[in-house]
Design a protein around this motif. Sequence first.
Motif, PDB file in Angstrom:
ATOM      1  N   PHE A   1       0.828  -1.207   0.000  1.00  0.00           N
ATOM      2  CA  PHE A   1       0.000   0.000   0.000  1.00  0.00           C
ATOM      3  C   PHE A   1       0.865   1.261   0.000  1.00  0.00           C
ATOM      4  CE2 PHE A   1      -2.375   3.339   2.247  1.00  0.00           C
ATOM      5  CZ  PHE A   1      -3.497   3.419   1.412  1.00  0.00           C
ATOM      6  N   THR A   2       1.936   1.242   0.779  1.00  0.00           N
ATOM      7  CA  THR A   2       2.823   2.409   0.841  1.00  0.00           C
ATOM      8  C   THR A   2       3.473   2.665  -0.513  1.00  0.00           C
ATOM      9  OG1 THR A   2       3.295   1.975   3.188  1.00  0.00           O
ATOM     10  CG2 THR A   2       4.834   3.397   1.981  1.00  0.00           C
ATOM     11  N   ALA A   3       3.956   1.599  -1.151  1.00  0.00           N
ATOM     12  CA  ALA A   3       4.615   1.742  -2.451  1.00  0.00           C
ATOM     13  C   ALA A   3       3.644   2.255  -3.508  1.00  0.00           C
ATOM     14  CB  ALA A   3       5.216   0.408  -2.884  1.00  0.00           C
ATOM     15  N   LEU A   4       2.439   1.709  -3.515  1.00  0.00           N
ATOM     16  CA  LEU A   4       1.441   2.119  -4.513  1.00  0.00           C
ATOM     17  C   LEU A   4       0.979   3.554  -4.271  1.00  0.00           C
ATOM     18  CD1 LEU A   4      -0.624  -1.177  -4.784  1.00  0.00           C
ATOM     19  CD2 LEU A   4       0.650  -0.071  -6.634  1.00  0.00           C
ATOM     20  N   SER A   5       0.837   3.926  -3.014  1.00  0.00           N
ATOM     21  CA  SER A   5       0.447   5.309  -2.702  1.00  0.00           C
ATOM     22  C   SER A   5       1.509   6.287  -3.178  1.00  0.00           C
ATOM     23  CB  SER A   5       0.220   5.474  -1.194  1.00  0.00           C
ATOM     24  OG  SER A   5      -0.813   4.625  -0.746  1.00  0.00           O
ATOM     25  N   PHE A   6       2.776   5.910  -2.938  1.00  0.00           N
ATOM     26  CA  PHE A   6       3.869   6.765  -3.401  1.00  0.00           C
ATOM     27  C   PHE A   6       3.866   6.876  -4.929  1.00  0.00           C
ATOM     28  CE2 PHE A   6       8.211   6.978  -5.068  1.00  0.00           C
ATOM     29  CZ  PHE A   6       8.599   8.217  -4.578  1.00  0.00           C
ATOM     30  N   MET A   7       3.627   5.761  -5.612  1.00  0.00           N
ATOM     31  CA  MET A   7       3.607   5.768  -7.079  1.00  0.00           C
ATOM     32  C   MET A   7       2.447   6.612  -7.603  1.00  0.00           C
ATOM     33  SD  MET A   7       4.667   1.829  -7.950  1.00  0.00           S
ATOM     34  CE  MET A   7       4.747   2.130  -9.695  1.00  0.00           C
ATOM     35  N   TRP A   8       1.310   6.549  -6.943  1.00  0.00           N
ATOM     36  CA  TRP A   8       0.155   7.359  -7.380  1.00  0.00           C
ATOM     37  C   TRP A   8       0.471   8.846  -7.230  1.00  0.00           C
ATOM     38  CZ3 TRP A   8      -3.124  10.715  -4.615  1.00  0.00           C
ATOM     39  CH2 TRP A   8      -4.249  11.163  -5.326  1.00  0.00           C
ATOM     40  N   ILE A   9       1.049   9.213  -6.106  1.00  0.00           N
ATOM     41  CA  ILE A   9       1.414  10.618  -5.894  1.00  0.00           C
ATOM     42  C   ILE A   9       2.449  11.057  -6.919  1.00  0.00           C
ATOM     43  CG2 ILE A   9       2.531  12.227  -4.302  1.00  0.00           C
ATOM     44  CD1 ILE A   9       1.296  10.608  -1.999  1.00  0.00           C
ATOM     45  N   LEU A  10       3.434  10.192  -7.178  1.00  0.00           N
ATOM     46  CA  LEU A  10       4.498  10.541  -8.120  1.00  0.00           C
ATOM     47  C   LEU A  10       3.969  10.643  -9.550  1.00  0.00           C
ATOM     48  CD1 LEU A  10       7.520  10.937  -8.784  1.00  0.00           C
ATOM     49  CD2 LEU A  10       7.684   8.428  -9.021  1.00  0.00           C
TER      50      LEU A  10
END
Length: 488
Positions: free
Chosen positions: A251-260
């Motif tokens: 979830f953390t990785a995907l959230s970061f990717m969405w923001i990026l």
Amino acid sequence: MIASASNNHSRLPHMWSVAKDEWRYWYRSKVALVVLIIGVVLSLSSVVVTAVNMHELSHERQSMQKTSEDVFMEQPDRHPHRMVHYGHYAFRTPSPLSMLDPGVDAYTGNSIYLEGHRQNSAMFAEQKQSTGLTKLGSLSPAFVLQVLAPLLLILIGYSSISRERESQTLSFLSAQGTSIFTLILGKGLALLSVVGLIMLPLLLSGVFAIFQGEAASVVVFFLVSYSLYLFVWALLVLLCSTALSKNSESFTALSFMWILLCIAMPRIASTTASVSAPAPGKLETDFAVIAELRKLGDGHNANDPAFTQLRQSLLAQYDVETVEELPINFRGAVASASEAELTKVLNRFAEQRMTQELAQTQIARLFGWLSPQIAIRSLSMISAGTSIETHHRFIRETEDLRFNFVQSLNQAHKEQLSYIDDINRNNGDEAWQRARVSSANWKVVDDFTFTIDDASTRLFKSVSALGQLLVWIVALILLIRAAGGHSV
């Protein structure tokens, strides 16, 4: 080869079973179910609201265009140069697919006031008249699918594979004959069904756009492109969930990717484009235009030294010695010549500005290789006919309209009004009446209807952005295969 086909055939029931189990889990998980409902409702509501708004705008602009033309042509007999300054409006009606992606229209404006001696900017841009909060992004179907739908897919599927690993069921499934790749395919199939539900309102809008006159090929291309974009995000969800061992990590990785990819990268692309292809500010450009126009002379003053050569040329052409003897009105000839030279200068600066804007846009589009959101945004606006190129063509066509109607009035000024009556027009009411021409001359304003590029042109221009999405898909599939093999 036969064994491979048999293996794929035996994998299908397991894949469907995994997809059903995933749906069953989402149904039991209130969070996943609520997120899914929110996604469908957001997609449907944005489509309905934007479609109604665009339908009203289309009728309103068509009505205003006709009203503007009627008001212009209903003016009484006047001095022709008065009508040059009276001006005329040109409106751009929205394209059928603009109800799904308004594109740059919300920022550039939809109407232009056309008058002599100047080129006005487009007016009544929705975002220029709205509050600061709405400039973050209007709730259009394009915004929902480009920015919000990926977040919904993340919330629903971030634990697809990592959940099985955390609960120790991955080894149990393997013992039952369900390979990691079958599990990934089944989870992916479940995510694709979510994509289908989110895309359903867009499909209905596409059918409506076809009835509004849009080409079926463009609508199909538009819908397939958005499906591929959401497929990219489904693959990203599967990749992180497969490669990372814990739900929290996924979830953390995907959230970061969405923001990026959806928030930061478009801003980075815009800033990079502005720095790489800098354009002068409006104030600087205005001063440069004024400086150039001052060299041309005053078209309202027939005695301006800038028109000495024109005077000598006309006197020689008609073999007379004074402008009073000319068979044409010298003041009208000056107005026509001045407008032509002025327009050349204005067009030169306008083309420079549009070239700079297009250069910045093309640099920003290159970031589609780094962000699928930028790729689909470019593809969406181009295929919908709401890109910067379409706006530039609107500006060029309205400028042609402006120049033609001004020069037609200058022609009436030159041929239908005598020079003596013209220079004596302020010597009483009777002289003013003689310095008028018939209102029949106002019919130089033709019906103006702006149409977007044809289907083949828009599809051709969208190929590059489509290629970016396909590269993303291939790269993610290869990464998932590598992550799945490592997880075995």
